[in-house]
Scaffold this active site. Structure first.
Site, PDB file in Angstrom:
ATOM      1  CE  LYS A 166      10.442 -38.591 125.042  1.00  0.00           C
ATOM      2  NZ  LYS A 166      11.628 -38.794 125.916  1.00  0.00           N
ATOM      3  CG  ASP A 206      21.123 -35.646 127.052  1.00  0.00           C
ATOM      4  OD1 ASP A 206      22.059 -34.851 126.831  1.00  0.00           O
ATOM      5  OD2 ASP A 206      20.011 -35.563 126.502  1.00  0.00           O
ATOM      6  N   GLY A 238      11.279 -33.577 119.255  1.00  0.00           N
ATOM      7  CA  GLY A 238      12.569 -34.225 119.169  1.00  0.00           C
ATOM      8  C   GLY A 238      12.805 -34.868 117.820  1.00  0.00           C
ATOM      9  CB  ILE A 245       5.449 -28.371 125.927  1.00  0.00           C
ATOM     10  CG1 ILE A 245       5.346 -29.867 126.201  1.00  0.00           C
ATOM     11  CG2 ILE A 245       4.183 -27.667 126.359  1.00  0.00           C
ATOM     12  CD1 ILE A 245       5.075 -30.208 127.656  1.00  0.00           C
ATOM     13  N   GLY A 246       7.314 -29.470 123.168  1.00  0.00           N
ATOM     14  CA  GLY A 246       8.646 -29.923 122.791  1.00  0.00           C
ATOM     15  C   GLY A 246       8.594 -30.845 121.590  1.00  0.00           C
ATOM     16  CG  PHE A 269      12.769 -40.897 117.576  1.00  0.00           C
ATOM     17  CD1 PHE A 269      14.127 -40.699 117.705  1.00  0.00           C
ATOM     18  CD2 PHE A 269      12.086 -41.493 118.624  1.00  0.00           C
ATOM     19  CE1 PHE A 269      14.796 -41.100 118.856  1.00  0.00           C
ATOM     20  CE2 PHE A 269      12.742 -41.895 119.761  1.00  0.00           C
ATOM     21  CZ  PHE A 269      14.104 -41.693 119.868  1.00  0.00           C
ATOM     22  N   GLY A 270       9.974 -37.835 117.833  1.00  0.00           N
ATOM     23  CA  GLY A 270       8.772 -37.720 118.646  1.00  0.00           C
ATOM     24  C   GLY A 270       8.506 -36.289 119.061  1.00  0.00           C
ATOM     25  CD  GLU A 271       3.717 -34.321 118.359  1.00  0.00           C
ATOM     26  OE1 GLU A 271       4.169 -33.618 117.434  1.00  0.00           O
ATOM     27  OE2 GLU A 271       2.499 -34.531 118.551  1.00  0.00           O
ATOM     28  CB  VAL A 272       6.939 -33.459 124.880  1.00  0.00           C
ATOM     29  CG1 VAL A 272       6.273 -33.425 126.252  1.00  0.00           C
ATOM     30  CG2 VAL A 272       8.087 -34.452 124.877  1.00  0.00           C
TER      31      VAL A 272
END
Length: 316
Positions: free
Chosen positions: A149, A243, A129, A126-127, A131-134
């Site tokens: 995450k 943010d 970034g 679903i997302g 240096f990572g993912e969700v």
């Protein structure tokens, strides 16, 4: 008799010859030891931080243990009072108390269980970034759905984002508010760091704005109010988000909004904030102060803005 003395004499420790030239002094136990100089160097900041973190962890651990013990005792006392008022037989009382003890034991076993990536079944992404993912995931034991995450450690180290990730995890663990996304647990392996968080199926505020184009006055007032409550909840714990944008305002299934994505958040030491650094001067050129001296000339609007921005950067 003499032979017995000679036999026992074999087991006596032999005295060592003193070959060292160092000064010796008696210890509380009557033995001599070499006098070594003490190390007067103060520990580094990293060592002090580790000591403080270990102290906080140990104190928190034992406080939770004592709190859990008191809660178990209270639950047993409540059950015993209810059974006494219900006038049940002694055999039934013993059976119910044994059932409670069994449930308490199972609950303690669940608390000691260490979570890992193998306990979750990965579903849709679903997302993604820097240096990572969700990813959407399902817990295998319960079937509950969460948002996982997954952060790559090597990328965090390469980009210098370790402190930001620590701040994000600490904020989610400290702040208990209905206005921010909940963190259920966190764990790691050799390559990744995992954060298991609440899944909000309503999308984000950006999608809502794109779909509706213009919100009604009541809708705008509602979501602005919930945004303010979310920001206030983290400010109370001395954190700043840094943010805030519609993409990070998520909606649950009932339409309520929650703040998410604390990857840029930072703890703030409010003791160093001075109000004079953020206020705009109101003295005009040529005016007098209370003691009759001429006031400082008023800054231009551009100078005030630059002064305010410079102080904000120093603070952050």
């Amino acid at each position: 008799m003499e032979s017995a003395k000679r036999w026992f004499g074999k087991f006596r420790p032999k005295e060592k010859h003193k070959t060292s030239s160092k000064k010796t002094e008696p210890t509380p136990y009557g033995k001599e030891c070499s006098k070594t100089p003490l190390n007067d160097e103060t520990p580094s900041n990293a060592t002090q931080q580790k000591v403080a973190a270990a102290k906080q962890y140990i104190e928190k651990h034992y406080k939770e243990q004592m709190k859990s013990l008191e809660e178990r005792r209270e639950r047993r006392n409540v059950l015993e009072r209810k059974l006494a008022d219900a006038e049940v037989t002694e055999e039934e009382q013993n059976n119910l108390l044994k059932h409670l003890e069994k449930k308490e034991t199972e609950y303690m076993h669940l608390q000691r269980h260490k979570m890992g990536a193998d306990d979750f079944e990965p579903l849709t992404m679903i997302g993604k970034g820097a240096f990572g993912e969700v990813r959407l995931c399902r817990e295998k034991s319960t079937g509950h759905v969460y948002a996982m995450k997954k952060l790559k450690k090597s990328e965090m180290l390469r980009r210098g984002q370790v402190e930001h990730v620590k701040a994000e995890r600490n904020l989610l663990a400290e702040v208990d508010s209905n206005c921010i996304v909940k963190l259920y647990c966190s764990f790691q392996d050799e390559e990744y760091l995992y954060l298991i968080m609440e899944y909000l199926p309503g999308g984000d505020m950006m999608t809502l704005l794109m779909r509706k184009d213009i919100l009604t006055e009541d809708e705008a007032r509602f979501y602005v109010g919930e945004t303010i409550l979310a920001i206030e909840s983290i400010h109370k714990h001395n954190y700043v988000h840094r943010d805030i944008k519609p993409d990070n305002l998520l909606l649950d299934r009932h339409g309520h909004m929650k703040l998410s994505d604390f990857g840029l958040c930072k703890p703030l030491d409010c003791s160093n904030i001075q109000e004079k650094d953020f206020t705009v001067g109101n003295n005009y050129s040529g005016s007098l102060q209370s003691d009759g001296r001429p006031a400082a000339p008023k800054r231009t609007q551009q100078e005030q803005l630059q002064h305010w921005q410079r102080n904000r950067r120093m603070l952050m």
